[in-house]
Design an enzyme around this catalytic site. Structure first.
Site, PDB file in Angstrom:
ATOM      1  N   TYR A 138       0.865  -1.187   0.000  1.00 41.80           N
ATOM      2  CA  TYR A 138       0.000   0.000   0.000  1.00 41.80           C
ATOM      3  C   TYR A 138       0.893   1.226   0.000  1.00 41.80           C
ATOM      4  CZ  TYR A 138      -3.415   3.519   1.400  1.00 41.80           C
ATOM      5  OH  TYR A 138      -4.217   4.638   1.439  1.00 41.80           O
ATOM      6  N   ASP A 224       9.336   2.442   0.180  1.00 41.22           N
ATOM      7  CA  ASP A 224       8.266   3.193   0.834  1.00 41.22           C
ATOM      8  C   ASP A 224       8.385   2.926   2.332  1.00 41.22           C
ATOM      9  OD1 ASP A 224       6.048   4.356   1.840  1.00 41.22           O
ATOM     10  OD2 ASP A 224       4.613   3.383   0.487  1.00 41.22           O
ATOM     11  N   LYS A 252       4.089   9.397   8.459  1.00 41.95           N
ATOM     12  CA  LYS A 252       3.762   8.897   9.805  1.00 41.95           C
ATOM     13  C   LYS A 252       4.703   9.400  10.917  1.00 41.95           C
ATOM     14  CE  LYS A 252       0.675   5.526   8.023  1.00 41.95           C
ATOM     15  NZ  LYS A 252       0.659   4.550   6.968  1.00 41.95           N
TER      16      LYS A 252
HETATM   17  C1  LIG Z   1       0.132   4.976   5.478  1.00 42.17           C
HETATM   18  C2  LIG Z   1       0.946   4.635   4.304  1.00 42.17           C
HETATM   19  C3  LIG Z   1       0.961   5.421   3.147  1.00 42.17           C
HETATM   20  C4  LIG Z   1       0.015   6.558   2.953  1.00 42.17           C
HETATM   21  O1  LIG Z   1       0.238   7.596   3.860  1.00 42.17           O
HETATM   22  P1  LIG Z   1      -0.945   8.650   4.117  1.00 42.17           P
HETATM   23  O2  LIG Z   1      -0.308   9.657   5.002  1.00 42.17           O
HETATM   24  O3  LIG Z   1      -2.052   7.868   4.755  1.00 42.17           O
HETATM   25  O4  LIG Z   1      -1.337   9.183   2.788  1.00 42.17           O
HETATM   26  C5  LIG Z   1       1.858   5.112   2.141  1.00 42.17           C
HETATM   27  N1  LIG Z   1       2.683   4.066   2.251  1.00 42.17           N
HETATM   28  C6  LIG Z   1       2.692   3.269   3.332  1.00 42.17           C
HETATM   29  C7  LIG Z   1       3.662   2.128   3.413  1.00 42.17           C
HETATM   30  C8  LIG Z   1       1.806   3.509   4.383  1.00 42.17           C
HETATM   31  O5  LIG Z   1       1.763   2.687   5.436  1.00 42.17           O
END
Ligand SMILES: *Cc1c(COP(=O)(O)O)cnc(C)c1O
Length: 411
Positions: A138, A224, A252
């Protein structure tokens, strides 16, 4: 108003009563009133030990004094200018100082924006269009990465995008090699530890293998690290596993509970971003001073206290207990873990999909009744914060022992 009333009220105004789908669960979510340390409190006054932590950002727990102080100071000075502030350089220095692949960064407002722009930058740098991602990965909610093996994850995504986003199983290097041979890839984007399919670590040699494939075919490797960044180590998964990507996306933890995202890379790549280069990115709130201040304060605590070590040890011990108590696999890396109600190891999302959803929901419900909140989806992770205490650990073990008829042994 109690949670049920608030839910009814919200449901008439907001789809599903929420602003992000995972937040709702049966029969209705509790509405939170406040949080402090490792605990959150609902409007009815119930206390919950929080293993959700806002889905990952609150690595120091709720209301950490150093973060509150930094935010209050910034609030006094002003919240937003659209003119550069020192706060951006300070957080930039923290990231460039700790994250091996990031000589320069651009701040954005979410992880979604981070990966969206990282992919654009990679396409521009390499001069190709296709991107390879992993099934169950994701990378936020923008169109070009909202795919899984079966196709796009949502109606409304142009079919044409399927030609430029390829999807393959995590932890299967041979398939990646084959795809890289047969396609002109600009980038491979990967969560070094899958954190949105439960918790799935890379098998031995997988990340190194991706690095080699990218080197052989001049493909950019994007980690990511929106979840793993500043959580597995100050330098993220790239430090933890000692594999260096070309581009990193962060979010985050680096916002200390405020909205944030960032993408970074070596100088030569980042200098392609506007206004230094031609690759477009812009944002009214990018580099928001409050997020910058909260993020810098958070990283300073991580630098000065052994939060990563302590939370990782907590998670390791709790995961071991849960594994032994339940008889089911529990994957854990650093301060994140998840249980899978199925036979055998889980090394990709197909494994996670086979875990028993009903049992997971019953576990979530049972823990909630004992005052413990875990993310209400088997595809998320339990997160541990620096505020989680030994007493919290003991209480969680007790609640796990209290789960009726879910486990294969003990229970
Ligand atoms: C949470 C998340 C995102 C998206 O971040 P948002 O701040 O919710 O847009 C992208 N990549 C990973 C791995 C994530 O866990």
């Amino acid at each position: 108003m109690d949670s049920k009333d608030l839910y009814e009220r919200s449901k008439s105004l907001l789809p599903g009563g929420v602003n992000s789908p995972v937040r709702t669960f049966d029969p209705y979510p509790f509405f939170v009133k406040s949080g402090s340390g490792s605990k959150i409190y609902d409007v009815e006054g119930n206390e919950y030990l929080d293993y959700c932590l806002g889905y990952g950002p609150l690595f120091l727990g709720h209301g950490h004094p150093a973060v509150l102080k930094a935010v209050k100071e910034q609030l006094e000075k002003g919240v937003h200018f659209g003119v550069p502030t020192e706060a951006e350089a300070r957080l930039g220095e923290k990231i460039a100082g700790h994250v091996p692949c990031a000589e320069m960064v651009r701040f954005v407002n979410s992880g979604t924006e981070a990966t969206m722009n990282a992919v654009r930058l990679a396409r521009a740098y390499v001069g190709r269009e296709k991107v390879l991602m992993f099934d169950g990965g994701y990378h936020g909610s923008h169109d070009s990465l909202l795919f899984e093996s079966r196709g796009s994850k949502s109606p409304g995504i142009p079919r044409s995008l399927k030609n430029s986003t390829l999807v393959t199983p995590f932890n299967d290097l041979e398939k990646v090699e084959d795809i890289a041979k047969r396609n002109e890839l600009a980038a491979i984007i990967v969560e070094p530890v899958m954190g949105n399919s439960g918790c799935i670590p890379p098998v031995e040699g997988f990340l190194e293998g991706l690095r080699n494939i990218c080197d052989d075919s001049d493909i950019l490797l994007i980690f990511d690290e929106v979840i793993t960044g500043f959580r597995l180590a100050l330098g993220g998964a790239q430090e933890y596993f000692d594999v260096r990507p070309d581009v990193v996306t962060l979010g985050k933890v680096i916002g200390g509970g405020f909205p944030i995202g960032a993408f970074g890379a070596r100088r030569e790549i980042m200098e392609m971003v506007k206004p230094e280069g031609e690759v477009f990115h812009a944002g009214t709130f990018s580099g928001h001073p409050v997020s910058m201040s909260a993020g810098t304060a958070t990283i300073e605590v991580l630098e000065n206290e052994e939060v990563i070590e302590r939370t990782s040890s907590f998670a390791e011990r709790l995961a071991k207990f849960l594994r032994e108590e339940s008889g089911y696999p529990v994957n854990q890396v650093g301060p994140m873990f998840q249980i899978f109600f199925k036979e055998g190891k889980v090394k990709d999302v197909d494994g996670a999909r086979k875990s028993d959803e009903d049992k997971f929901k019953r576990l979530q419900r049972s823990l909630m009744e004992d005052g413990i909140f875990i993310p209400p989806s088997r595809f998320e992770c339990w997160f541990v914060s620096g505020a989680h205490s030994e007493e919290d650990l003991a209480g969680t073990k007790k609640a796990i022992k209290n789960c009726p008829n879910l486990f294969r042994q003990g229970g």
